[in-house]
Design a protein around this motif. Sequence first.
Motif, PDB file in Angstrom:
ATOM      1  N   LYS A  13       0.831  -1.211   0.000  1.00  0.00           N
ATOM      2  CA  LYS A  13       0.000   0.000   0.000  1.00  0.00           C
ATOM      3  C   LYS A  13       0.863   1.257   0.000  1.00  0.00           C
ATOM      4  CE  LYS A  13      -4.188  -1.839   2.203  1.00  0.00           C
ATOM      5  NZ  LYS A  13      -5.032  -1.831   3.421  1.00  0.00           N
ATOM      6  N   ALA A  14       1.948   1.238   0.766  1.00  0.00           N
ATOM      7  CA  ALA A  14       2.841   2.399   0.801  1.00  0.00           C
ATOM      8  C   ALA A  14       3.492   2.619  -0.563  1.00  0.00           C
ATOM      9  CB  ALA A  14       3.914   2.192   1.869  1.00  0.00           C
ATOM     10  N   LEU A  15       3.886   1.535  -1.209  1.00  0.00           N
ATOM     11  CA  LEU A  15       4.492   1.633  -2.528  1.00  0.00           C
ATOM     12  C   LEU A  15       3.491   2.189  -3.544  1.00  0.00           C
ATOM     13  CD1 LEU A  15       6.823   1.081  -4.484  1.00  0.00           C
ATOM     14  CD2 LEU A  15       6.001  -1.284  -4.666  1.00  0.00           C
ATOM     15  N   LYS A  16       2.284   1.651  -3.527  1.00  0.00           N
ATOM     16  CA  LYS A  16       1.264   2.127  -4.475  1.00  0.00           C
ATOM     17  C   LYS A  16       0.939   3.599  -4.242  1.00  0.00           C
ATOM     18  CE  LYS A  16      -3.312   1.070  -6.357  1.00  0.00           C
ATOM     19  NZ  LYS A  16      -3.733   2.468  -6.498  1.00  0.00           N
ATOM     20  N   GLN A  17       0.793   3.969  -2.999  1.00  0.00           N
ATOM     21  CA  GLN A  17       0.477   5.368  -2.688  1.00  0.00           C
ATOM     22  C   GLN A  17       1.585   6.296  -3.187  1.00  0.00           C
ATOM     23  OE1 GLN A  17       0.464   6.462   1.507  1.00  0.00           O
ATOM     24  NE2 GLN A  17      -1.143   7.979   1.148  1.00  0.00           N
ATOM     25  N   GLY A  18       2.837   5.916  -2.941  1.00  0.00           N
ATOM     26  CA  GLY A  18       3.950   6.756  -3.365  1.00  0.00           C
ATOM     27  C   GLY A  18       4.052   6.876  -4.874  1.00  0.00           C
ATOM     28  N   VAL A  19       3.930   5.756  -5.584  1.00  0.00           N
ATOM     29  CA  VAL A  19       4.033   5.795  -7.041  1.00  0.00           C
ATOM     30  C   VAL A  19       2.824   6.504  -7.645  1.00  0.00           C
ATOM     31  CG1 VAL A  19       4.231   4.415  -9.141  1.00  0.00           C
ATOM     32  CG2 VAL A  19       5.489   3.734  -7.089  1.00  0.00           C
ATOM     33  N   ASP A  20       1.641   6.295  -7.066  1.00  0.00           N
ATOM     34  CA  ASP A  20       0.443   6.998  -7.556  1.00  0.00           C
ATOM     35  C   ASP A  20       0.617   8.520  -7.446  1.00  0.00           C
ATOM     36  OD1 ASP A  20      -1.052   4.850  -8.418  1.00  0.00           O
ATOM     37  OD2 ASP A  20      -2.193   4.633  -6.561  1.00  0.00           O
ATOM     38  N   GLN A  21       1.230   8.968  -6.358  1.00  0.00           N
ATOM     39  CA  GLN A  21       1.459  10.405  -6.193  1.00  0.00           C
ATOM     40  C   GLN A  21       2.406  10.931  -7.268  1.00  0.00           C
ATOM     41  OE1 GLN A  21       2.857  10.659  -2.152  1.00  0.00           O
ATOM     42  NE2 GLN A  21       0.781  10.690  -1.275  1.00  0.00           N
ATOM     43  N   VAL A  22       3.428  10.165  -7.588  1.00  0.00           N
ATOM     44  CA  VAL A  22       4.368  10.557  -8.634  1.00  0.00           C
ATOM     45  C   VAL A  22       3.674  10.573  -9.995  1.00  0.00           C
ATOM     46  CG1 VAL A  22       6.446   9.845  -9.871  1.00  0.00           C
ATOM     47  CG2 VAL A  22       6.406   9.782  -7.376  1.00  0.00           C
TER      48      VAL A  22
END
Length: 457
Positions: free
Chosen positions: A330-339
């Motif tokens: 979830k942390a990875l998805k959230q970070g990449v989604d923000q980018v």
Amino acid sequence: MAAFIQTFEGSDRLRRRAHDMIPGGAHTYAKGDDQYPVLSPGFIASGSGCHVTDVDGNTYIEYGMGNRAVGLGHAYPPVLNAVRQQLELGCNFTRPARIEVECATRFLELVPGADMVKFCKDGSDATSAAVRLARAATGRDLIARCADHPFFSTDDWFIGTTDMNAGIPQAVQALTLGFRFNDLESVRDLFTQHPGQIAAIILEPARGPEPTDAYLRQLQVLVQEQGALLILDEMITGFRWHSGGAQTLYGITPDLSCFGKALGNGFALSALAGRRDLMELGGIEQTDKPRVFLLSTTHGAETHAMAAAIATMKVYRDEPVIAYLEKQGKALKQGVDQVIDRHGLNQHVRIVGHPACLSYATLDQNLQPSQAFRTLLLQETIRRGVLAPSLVVSYTHEADDIARTVDAFDGALGVYAQALERGVHGFLVGRPSAIVFRRFNEYSRGEPRRAAKASRG
């Protein structure tokens, strides 16, 4: 994370030798050169946790995790220690080893819906054994597999349904049917079209989309009403969705289920599990029905692989592995989604799937799926120290690894945005990667097949 200078000279030398001796240059199609950019590590020398080093000394944060077979991390110490201890005692004997009973006990404790289990070496053997068992138990020939799920087996019953079906008789191809995930009516239609002929329905309990509402339970009821069997392929979902498999998470008990990949944290071990009355058809004690040649493999019960599985299952039992995978995913998805949002690429790059088993979709200027843009994104993340054919996390992906990965995607997506404006081939070095299941090769060792293209006009 800034791009850094890499050399792949060692990999390139090995590539030439590998292709001269090994069809495809690798022993798994998903690991082949055609699946990666020209600028990519061809051979891995070592791995520790979520980090790998290639033969040229380049290091990466890795997210393929052995095609999802490594859940805890590469060279995970408790698993390695168990393997080392067992190897001192020998690995393969004329009669069963005691550890086979211990491994079966541990497995059946984790997967409460199964009565019996038989181990083998790979997922294909397990799913094909399940198919044979279903045909024997029902006296029917047809198998229905979920057409939305990409891979079930290397054997003819499945490969015959793909574009890569050369060498498989048409009569065999006709024995496997397809249905859609989350679409109960597509299964009902098959039973209507082939009354009393379908032995089993096989699918993954989840893949990209989750099962809707009570889909799996309703599917099981329908299958039972039709006198067929329900087979769940838990190669990926097992030990990622839940330590007892997705069947435990979704509250369903299949007739048969198949596990592998993360079961041994990279060591070769898979499992066919299921109802006692079905599994005993492959035993030596039942006497009222014909015997089923279920599974009989020389190396299926290698003791060190079972030691790896026992150690792995112990970690899953005693530590919050599943919760950790979900949190980091979830942390990875959230970070990449923000980018992705910051670069204005929401319509072109999408992070999809379960948090413990993420992947990404890449679309071109016309919002069509694009292998060229996928290859570019992979090329640019590799340049920034991230090897991510998927975004599958492990128990050893830490917060710093996630942050560095998000930073790498930030730089890579900046290139992606430029390629949308100016053309992808101005940024992609060499040919794009290809899909595995294709009828003809478009590329040979990185070069276009000009003759093949010319023959198609």
